[in-house]
Design an enzyme around this catalytic site. Structure first.
Site, PDB file in Angstrom:
ATOM      1  N   ASP A   1       0.821  -1.228   0.000  1.00  0.00           N
ATOM      2  CA  ASP A   1       0.000   0.000   0.000  1.00  0.00           C
ATOM      3  C   ASP A   1       0.848   1.268   0.000  1.00  0.00           C
ATOM      4  OD1 ASP A   1      -2.244  -1.696   0.310  1.00  0.00           O
ATOM      5  OD2 ASP A   1      -1.882  -1.745   2.466  1.00  0.00           O
TER       6      ASP A   1
ATOM      7  N   LYS B   1       2.116   2.335  -5.025  1.00  0.00           N
ATOM      8  CA  LYS B   1       2.831   1.859  -6.222  1.00  0.00           C
ATOM      9  C   LYS B   1       2.077   2.182  -7.500  1.00  0.00           C
ATOM     10  CE  LYS B   1       2.949  -2.354  -4.491  1.00  0.00           C
ATOM     11  NZ  LYS B   1       2.641  -2.151  -3.078  1.00  0.00           N
TER      12      LYS B   1
ATOM     13  N   GLY C   1      -4.479  -4.296  -4.194  1.00  0.00           N
ATOM     14  CA  GLY C   1      -5.476  -3.284  -4.557  1.00  0.00           C
ATOM     15  C   GLY C   1      -4.719  -2.052  -4.987  1.00  0.00           C
TER      16      GLY C   1
ATOM     17  N   THR D   1      -6.408 -11.458   3.082  1.00  0.00           N
ATOM     18  CA  THR D   1      -7.482 -10.753   2.371  1.00  0.00           C
ATOM     19  C   THR D   1      -8.646 -11.695   2.060  1.00  0.00           C
ATOM     20  OG1 THR D   1      -6.406 -11.227   0.272  1.00  0.00           O
ATOM     21  CG2 THR D   1      -5.877  -9.114   1.311  1.00  0.00           C
TER      22      THR D   1
ATOM     23  N   ARG E   1       2.361 -28.840  -6.579  1.00  0.00           N
ATOM     24  CA  ARG E   1       2.144 -29.438  -7.903  1.00  0.00           C
ATOM     25  C   ARG E   1       0.753 -30.043  -8.079  1.00  0.00           C
ATOM     26  NH1 ARG E   1       7.443 -32.552  -6.973  1.00  0.00           N
ATOM     27  NH2 ARG E   1       6.507 -32.275  -4.937  1.00  0.00           N
TER      28      ARG E   1
ATOM     29  N   ARG F   1     -10.284  -2.539   5.215  1.00  0.00           N
ATOM     30  CA  ARG F   1      -9.845  -2.559   6.626  1.00  0.00           C
ATOM     31  C   ARG F   1      -9.013  -1.323   6.947  1.00  0.00           C
ATOM     32  NH1 ARG F   1      -6.701  -8.169   7.092  1.00  0.00           N
ATOM     33  NH2 ARG F   1      -6.165  -7.628   4.956  1.00  0.00           N
TER      34      ARG F   1
ATOM     35  N   ARG G   1      -5.928   0.679   8.057  1.00  0.00           N
ATOM     36  CA  ARG G   1      -4.513   0.296   8.095  1.00  0.00           C
ATOM     37  C   ARG G   1      -3.892   0.766   9.402  1.00  0.00           C
ATOM     38  NH1 ARG G   1      -3.814   2.621   2.100  1.00  0.00           N
ATOM     39  NH2 ARG G   1      -4.719   0.869   0.977  1.00  0.00           N
TER      40      ARG G   1
ATOM     41  N   SER H   1       5.779  12.028  -4.238  1.00  0.00           N
ATOM     42  CA  SER H   1       4.368  12.251  -4.553  1.00  0.00           C
ATOM     43  C   SER H   1       3.740  13.116  -3.459  1.00  0.00           C
ATOM     44  CB  SER H   1       3.668  10.898  -4.664  1.00  0.00           C
ATOM     45  OG  SER H   1       2.292  11.084  -4.695  1.00  0.00           O
TER      46      SER H   1
ATOM     47  N   GLY I   1       0.325  14.103  -3.611  1.00  0.00           N
ATOM     48  CA  GLY I   1      -1.136  14.044  -3.718  1.00  0.00           C
ATOM     49  C   GLY I   1      -1.519  12.917  -4.638  1.00  0.00           C
TER      50      GLY I   1
END
Ligand code: IMP
Length: 427
Positions: free
Chosen positions: A13, A16, A40, A129, A143, A303, A305, A413, A415
């Protein structure tokens, strides 16, 4: 030619998708190589929010090609749902999505087993998740896995589903007391998925090798984060794939000599979802404030964080594992109104100072962070487009993070929008 790997440097999170979206402009092909719909990836363009779980975020750019590599575990229903959402939002993906014939399929019994096993763990839940990721990778490595290519063969699929259900149904009914899956229905449903997936299926490793030979720029989009790596993370509170840079080669079938750079994405602070140790976690109102200002709620599960200060010890571990060539630091603007910032520079463990991340999970949980404090800048950074536009205290903060980790900054970054990005001119 520049082939880059983008890796989450923390517990996932890190933002990326925004960086991938930004770098896609300078790439021809974007590749997912591990994980599944547990990821996500949120991108905001002109106020419209796009959340991708399986399809690389690069799909937003017309003309760019997207690959889902062999290392991914693929839930066909989710994949088709995302394609529909993409076209509903007016994006044309025709001829731009390529799916590895070797990717492992997430079957409904994987999702059921993921959730049943979590329930069985009681107080030591991993906090998965619930998307079937762990059980699908267990079958791949054991396998027993059903691969994308199998969905195109009645014989292969029937044999594998029947064999799998002999074991899974026994487990589901006898151990967990739940209803069994019906083999005929699963075979019919997944053959139908095969028909729908057919236009996208190919040997993506050959496709990528040719692209690399032809001088195309490849961007490898990691999912989750370094500390969730199944070998190197905070095991067992990890995901079931290798999330570090080396995994880009295994999960896409491309040789390491094709890779030119590895960009580590980190927030200007730290977050984690799910259970497990998190040395710099803030369980007080400061943590709550980061969560609220940063909108720190999971894109896949919703959820809340867990939030905490930047951890340079953890980040140095991430650099050691990934060999970052640069860092992209996200969500700087979240800290705009904080009077003081803390950075963890070492830990104490059993009365001793350490500056390495412990491999032992109990030690990870027992460390106490040692912090240095820096002044906040108390003004908005969201309009900055050059490093020099940032308030001096924000510049000092970023420089300190980069110095402590020992990796130069390529991007910052400020924003969620595409243009709220500062690019280091050397990059
Ligand atoms: P799983 O990958 O669903 O098995 O979950 C294992 C652990 O990884 C849990 O702590 C999840 O919260 C975490 N996790 C999985 N995917 C992501 C992600 O995309 N971002 C952050 N954490 C994740």
């Amino acid at each position: 030619m520049a082939n880059r790997i983008i890796i989450g440097a923390q517990w996932g999170d890190e933002g990326k998708a925004k960086i991938v979206d930004y770098l896609t402009e300078h790439s021809d092909i974007v590749v997912r190589f591990q994980g599944g719909a547990n990821a996500g990836h949120t991108v905001i363009v002109k106020g419209t929010k796009f959340i991708f779980h399986l399809i690389p975020a690069g799909i937003m750019h017309p003309g760019k090609e997207c690959v889902i590599g062999n290392g991914v575990v693929l839930d066909p229903a989710q994949f088709l749902k995302e394609l529909k959402e993409i076209s509903d939002k007016g994006l044309d993906y025709a001829g731009r999505v390529f799916l590895s014939d070797r990717a492992t399929i997430v079957m409904p019994y994987h999702i059921a087993l993921d959730q049943l096993r979590e329930k069985m763990r009681g107080n030591s839940k991993i906090g998965t998740t619930g998307r079937g990721i762990g059980p699908a990778y267990m079958d791949k490595v054991g396998r027993w896995g059903i691969r994308v290519g199998d969905l195109l063969s009645v014989h292969a699929l029937s044999e594998k589903v029947t064999m799998n259900l002999e074991e899974k149904n026994a487990l589901i009914t006898k151990v967990f007391g739940e209803k069994p899956f019906n083999a005929e229905k699963l075979i019919a449903d997944y053959l139908a998925f095969g028909e729908q997936l057919k236009p996208y299926i190919t040997d993506t490793s050959v496709f990528l090798a040719k692209a690399a030979q032809n001088g195309k720029n490849l961007l490898f989009e990691g999912a989750q984060g370094t500390m969730l790596d199944v070998d190197h993370g905070t095991y067992p509170f990890v995901t079931s794939s290798n999330t570090i840079a080396g995994s880009a080669c295994c999960g896409s079938g491309i040789g390491p000599t094709h890779i030119h750079s590895v960009i580590g994405i980190t927030k200007a602070y730290t977050t984690r979802v799910g259970n497990g140790p998190f040395p710099t976690e803030l369980t007080d109102e400061m943590g709550e404030r980061i969560r609220n200002v940063g909108g720190e709620y999971g894109a896949t599960t919703g959820r809340p964080r867990r939030c905490g200060w930047f951890d340079a010890v953890q980040m140095k571990k991430a650099h050691q594992l990934n060999g970052f060539t640069s860092l992209a630091i996200t969500k700087l603007d979240v800290l705009d109104s904080f009077p003081k910032m803390r950075i963890c520079t070492s830990y104490t463990l059993n009365g001793e100072t350490i500056d390495t991340f412990p491999g032992n999970i109990d030690e990870c949980a027992a460390v106490t962070p040692v912090y240095e404090e820096m002044d906040g800048w108390n003004c908005s950074t969201s309009a900055a487009r050059e490093f020099s536009d940032l308030p001096e205290k924000a510049q000092r903060y970023l420089e300190r993070l980069s110095q402590l980790v020992g990796v130069p900054m390529s991007l910052v970054s400020v924003g969620p929008e595409r243009d709220q990005t500062i690019v280091n001119s050397d990059f």
